[in-house]
Design a protein around this motif. Structure first.
Motif, PDB file in Angstrom:
ATOM      1  N   TRP A  10      -1.760  -2.674   1.049  1.00 22.27           N
ATOM      2  CA  TRP A  10      -1.456  -1.506   0.221  1.00 22.27           C
ATOM      3  C   TRP A  10      -0.037  -1.017   0.466  1.00 22.27           C
ATOM      4  CZ3 TRP A  10      -0.567   3.714   1.491  1.00 22.27           C
ATOM      5  CH2 TRP A  10      -0.534   4.576   0.406  1.00 22.27           C
ATOM      6  N   ILE A  11       0.415  -1.021   1.720  1.00 17.56           N
ATOM      7  CA  ILE A  11       1.760  -0.562   2.054  1.00 17.56           C
ATOM      8  C   ILE A  11       2.810  -1.517   1.488  1.00 17.56           C
ATOM      9  CG2 ILE A  11       3.361  -0.262   3.983  1.00 17.56           C
ATOM     10  CD1 ILE A  11       1.001   0.870   5.574  1.00 17.56           C
ATOM     11  N   ASN A  12       2.545  -2.809   1.534  1.00 22.39           N
ATOM     12  CA  ASN A  12       3.521  -3.805   1.120  1.00 22.39           C
ATOM     13  C   ASN A  12       3.468  -4.131  -0.369  1.00 22.39           C
ATOM     14  OD1 ASN A  12       4.575  -4.114   3.682  1.00 22.39           O
ATOM     15  ND2 ASN A  12       3.056  -5.641   4.249  1.00 22.39           N
ATOM     16  N   ARG A  13       2.701  -3.399  -1.150  1.00 24.18           N
ATOM     17  CA  ARG A  13       2.589  -3.707  -2.574  1.00 24.18           C
ATOM     18  C   ARG A  13       3.930  -3.439  -3.275  1.00 24.18           C
ATOM     19  NH1 ARG A  13       1.154   1.430  -1.987  1.00 24.18           N
ATOM     20  NH2 ARG A  13       1.539   2.934  -3.636  1.00 24.18           N
ATOM     21  N   ASP A  14       4.137  -4.138  -4.333  1.00 23.57           N
ATOM     22  CA  ASP A  14       5.336  -3.940  -5.134  1.00 23.57           C
ATOM     23  C   ASP A  14       4.907  -3.869  -6.588  1.00 23.57           C
ATOM     24  OD1 ASP A  14       7.887  -3.690  -6.054  1.00 23.57           O
ATOM     25  OD2 ASP A  14       8.406  -5.797  -5.791  1.00 23.57           O
ATOM     26  N   ASP A  15       4.531  -2.667  -7.011  1.00 24.47           N
ATOM     27  CA  ASP A  15       4.055  -2.512  -8.380  1.00 24.47           C
ATOM     28  C   ASP A  15       5.092  -1.853  -9.285  1.00 24.47           C
ATOM     29  OD1 ASP A  15       3.965  -0.019  -7.270  1.00 24.47           O
ATOM     30  OD2 ASP A  15       1.841   0.319  -7.617  1.00 24.47           O
TER      31      ASP A  15
END
Length: 81
Positions: A10-15
């Motif tokens: 969740w922290i490393n997501r790139d949306d």
């Protein structure tokens, strides 16, 4: 998938919701501005003991903040190229 793995994903997501993620190079104006701000803090602590006028740390702080703003503006313009 464990709780910590889900949190890391969740922290490393790139949306695309974030303005900018990652490191950017720091320009010379920003570096010099930061050094002026640090010098202003040091001078503000020493002005009583070294008999400095209060204008010296104030001037160093104003110059440092101005250089930080100019450097940040210049760095942002350079990123768009």
């Amino acid at each position: 998938m464990g709780k910590l793995s889900k949190l890391r994903a969740w922290i490393n997501r790139d949306d695309g919701r974030f303005y900018r993620v990652g490191n950017a190079p720091i320009g010379p104006l920003s570096i010099i501005g930061g050094l002026f701000v640090a010098a202003a803090l040091i001078l503000s602590q020493l002005h009583r003991h070294a008999a400095l006028h209060v204008a010296w740390p104030t001037a160093a702080g104003i110059i440092g903040v101005a250089l930080l703003f100019l450097g940040g503006y210049r760095d942002d313009r350079r990123d768009d190229i």
